[in-house]
Design an enzyme around this catalytic site. Structure first.
Site, PDB file in Angstrom:
ATOM      1  N   LEU A  67      -5.489  31.997  25.405  1.00 17.36           N
ATOM      2  CA  LEU A  67      -5.614  30.639  25.966  1.00 17.36           C
ATOM      3  C   LEU A  67      -6.989  30.403  26.580  1.00 17.36           C
ATOM      4  CD1 LEU A  67      -2.049  30.140  27.520  1.00 17.36           C
ATOM      5  CD2 LEU A  67      -2.929  29.303  25.326  1.00 17.36           C
ATOM      6  N   ARG A  68      -7.767  31.478  26.733  1.00 15.09           N
ATOM      7  CA  ARG A  68      -9.197  31.413  27.109  1.00 15.09           C
ATOM      8  C   ARG A  68      -9.486  30.982  28.543  1.00 15.09           C
ATOM      9  NH1 ARG A  68     -10.370  34.682  23.066  1.00 15.09           N
ATOM     10  NH2 ARG A  68     -10.723  33.694  21.046  1.00 15.09           N
ATOM     11  N   HIS A 183      -4.117  47.055  20.587  1.00 11.81           N
ATOM     12  CA  HIS A 183      -5.000  46.628  19.498  1.00 11.81           C
ATOM     13  C   HIS A 183      -5.383  47.921  18.776  1.00 11.81           C
ATOM     14  CE1 HIS A 183      -8.353  43.977  17.879  1.00 11.81           C
ATOM     15  NE2 HIS A 183      -8.572  45.163  17.353  1.00 11.81           N
ATOM     16  N   ASP A 317      -1.712  35.541  17.163  1.00 10.72           N
ATOM     17  CA  ASP A 317      -3.081  35.936  17.547  1.00 10.72           C
ATOM     18  C   ASP A 317      -3.996  34.694  17.516  1.00 10.72           C
ATOM     19  OD1 ASP A 317      -5.256  37.340  18.407  1.00 10.72           O
ATOM     20  OD2 ASP A 317      -5.564  38.461  16.554  1.00 10.72           O
TER      21      ASP A 317
HETATM   22  O1  DOR Z   1     -10.008  38.328  15.874  1.00  8.26           O
HETATM   23  C1  DOR Z   1      -9.732  38.569  17.037  1.00  8.26           C
HETATM   24  N1  DOR Z   1     -10.054  37.704  18.027  1.00  8.26           N
HETATM   25  N2  DOR Z   1      -9.120  39.711  17.328  1.00  8.26           N
HETATM   26  C2  DOR Z   1      -8.926  40.102  18.604  1.00  8.26           C
HETATM   27  O2  DOR Z   1      -8.343  41.144  18.791  1.00  8.26           O
HETATM   28  C3  DOR Z   1      -9.435  39.297  19.722  1.00  8.26           C
HETATM   29  C4  DOR Z   1      -9.544  37.891  19.336  1.00  8.26           C
HETATM   30  C5  DOR Z   1     -10.315  37.045  20.336  1.00  8.26           C
HETATM   31  O3  DOR Z   1     -10.112  37.211  21.541  1.00  8.26           O
HETATM   32  O4  DOR Z   1     -11.093  36.214  19.896  1.00  8.26           O
END
Ligand code: DOR
Length: 468
Positions: A67-68, A183, A317
């Protein structure tokens, strides 16, 4: 959560699929004051929806999204990310801790919970980091974080390379009944890689990420889960051999679960190639994701794993990024795909390609993830007397992916321009509308307003949709 008042609505003649009870048949679903109730007790003032040809199921649960917020609000916020989740049919999402600062202390989780209270449109269960600062060394306060209600522990984006740290977190997390979500990819084998190590990487002369990076990590995780009796959950599994390892470990009684993403089910490294006007192939940064899109045999094995239940859950994801972050050389572009807006369509496309039933898809989007979280109560059911946590979708409508219409702030997807089938029309969370498609209101609702549909999001416009 910030949704409107509870809803009075009758969903007429829907195909009702409830994966937990196994129910699958055509009927009406009546929601009165947000509670699923008997047909005999029709509310006086309510909206009616003609649901012929539509499916009603429990809302989806996502074990894995980004969600950043805090720190990367230019990519996504709790408000935009959960609005996109609702538009994708999700009523519950687990969000990863790779924010800035990372969610690695009780104080940070509590401060994040305050944002959720005001901004979240669906239920959000935070995942806490495994190590302070996600630096792979000092373990977080597992008990303290569990007491704050986190759903699990993960350093997602980073492999927990230190075996002792992994052993300790598996033991401690088992003590509080929570999973460790890994991961699972050896970081040094991944370093500098852009896409799957195979013929496409060779053709594009780019550094690859071998499937063995994942398989080594999955083997280590299984060994430590066996040693500790802890629960390891393999995030975004991608290779046939890794799926086979999980299958065998489960047969032996090791507590290992796994999830797969819509993109690893549907796409392969072939989808990472684009051609310029002169016909020269180059890498499509939008397809850059970690772990990478693999070959077709791996994708087929992942779907088989979903089919036979070895892979418990479909998880998005969802990894939104800005245009700038996805620009530059293949090496410079960020890893990640924005998924919420296309999740159902991508999964149904993979289901068509590999012969996966709708009931299995819906199980992997609801019951499966609830079981991984060991929160049976969380699992939405279409039971009478319970608050409505349901999604209404049209399984047949074809639509073309147009990222300018995404609800998510992240427009980064390799599916732009692709025709998918299946559109979410309504998502209800605890008896309140979390998402209502403008299309639904225009075409299917009669007899009253869909109360609580604040605000109507015109996500699927008629000109972007070709009913079949
Ligand atoms: O592609 C990905 N983006 N894999 C991850 O494990 C992290 C994620 C991200 O946070 O952008």
């Amino acid at each position: 959560m910030k949704n409107g008042p509870t809803v009075n609505v009758v969903l007429h003649d829907a195909r009702v699929i409830d994966p937990l009870s196994g129910e699958d048949g055509v009927g009406d679903v009546v929601v009165r004051d947000g509670i699923i109730t008997h047909t005999a007790e029709l509310p006086e003032h309510c909206a009616h929806i003609d649901c012929r040809g539509l499916v009603v199921s429990p809302t989806f649960i996502d074990l894995h999204c980004h969600l950043r917020e805090p720190g990367f609000e230019y990519k996504e916020t709790v408000a935009t990310g959960t609005a996109a989740a609702a538009a994708g049919g999700f009523g519950v999402v687990c969000c990863m801790p790779n924010t800035r600062p990372p969610l690695d202390t009780a104080a940070r989780i509590m401060s994040f919970a305050r944002i959720l209270e005001t901004d979240a449109r669906v239920k959000v269960l935070p995942i806490a980091a495994v190590t302070l600062g996600q630096r792979g060394q000092a373990l977080v306060d597992v008990r303290g974080l569990a007491a704050c209600g986190v759903a699990g522990f993960s350093d997602d984006g980073e492999y927990i390379a230190d075996n002792v740290v992994m052993r300790d977190v598996l033991s401690q997390a088992a003590g509080v009944g929570l999973p460790v979500i890994d991961h699972a990819q050896d970081g040094r084998l991944v370093a500098g890689g852009v896409l799957h190590e195979g013929t496409i990487a060779k053709r594009l002369k780019l550094r690859g990420i071998p499937g063995e990076a994942e398989e080594l990590a999955v083997a280590r995780d299984i060994a430590l889960a066996r040693l500790t009796g802890g629960h390891v959950h393999i995030a975004h599994i991608t290779t046939a051999r890794a799926v086979q390892m999980v299958r065998q470990a489960r047969d032996e009684g090791v507590w290992v679960t796994a999830e797969a993403t819509p993109h690893h089910m549907l796409l392969t490294d072939e989808d990472a190639i684009m051609f310029n006007a002169a016909g020269t192939p180059h890498f499509n940064n939008q397809a850059k994701v970690n772990p990478p899109l693999r070959g077709s045999e791996d994708a087929a094995a992942v779907v088989r794993g979903i089919k036979d239940g070895v892979i418990d859950a479909i998880a998005t994801d969802h990894a939104p990024h800005s245009v700038d972050d996805k620009s530059g050389t293949p090496g410079e572009a960020a890893f990640g795909i924005s998924v919420f807006d296309t999740a159902l369509g991508a999964v149904l496309a993979a289901a068509d390609m590999h012969g996966l039933s709708l009931s299995r898809v819906l199980r992997s989007l609801s019951v499966g993830p609830a079981e991984v979280l060991k929160q049976g109560l969380l699992c939405p059911r279409l039971s009478q007397g319970k608050p409505a946590n349901l999604v209404l979708f049209d399984p047949e409508t074809l639509w073309t992916v147009d990222t300018s219409r995404f609800v998510s702030r992240g427009r980064n997807t390799p599916l732009e321009g692709r025709t998918l089938r299946g559109r979410v029309l309504l998502t209800m969370v605890d008896g309140r509308s979390a998402y209502v498609s403008g299309l639904l209101c225009r075409e299917r609702v009669y007899g009253g307003m869909l109360s609580g549909s604040e605000p109507e999001i015109d996500h699927a416009s008629a000109d972007n949709t070709n009913a079949t």
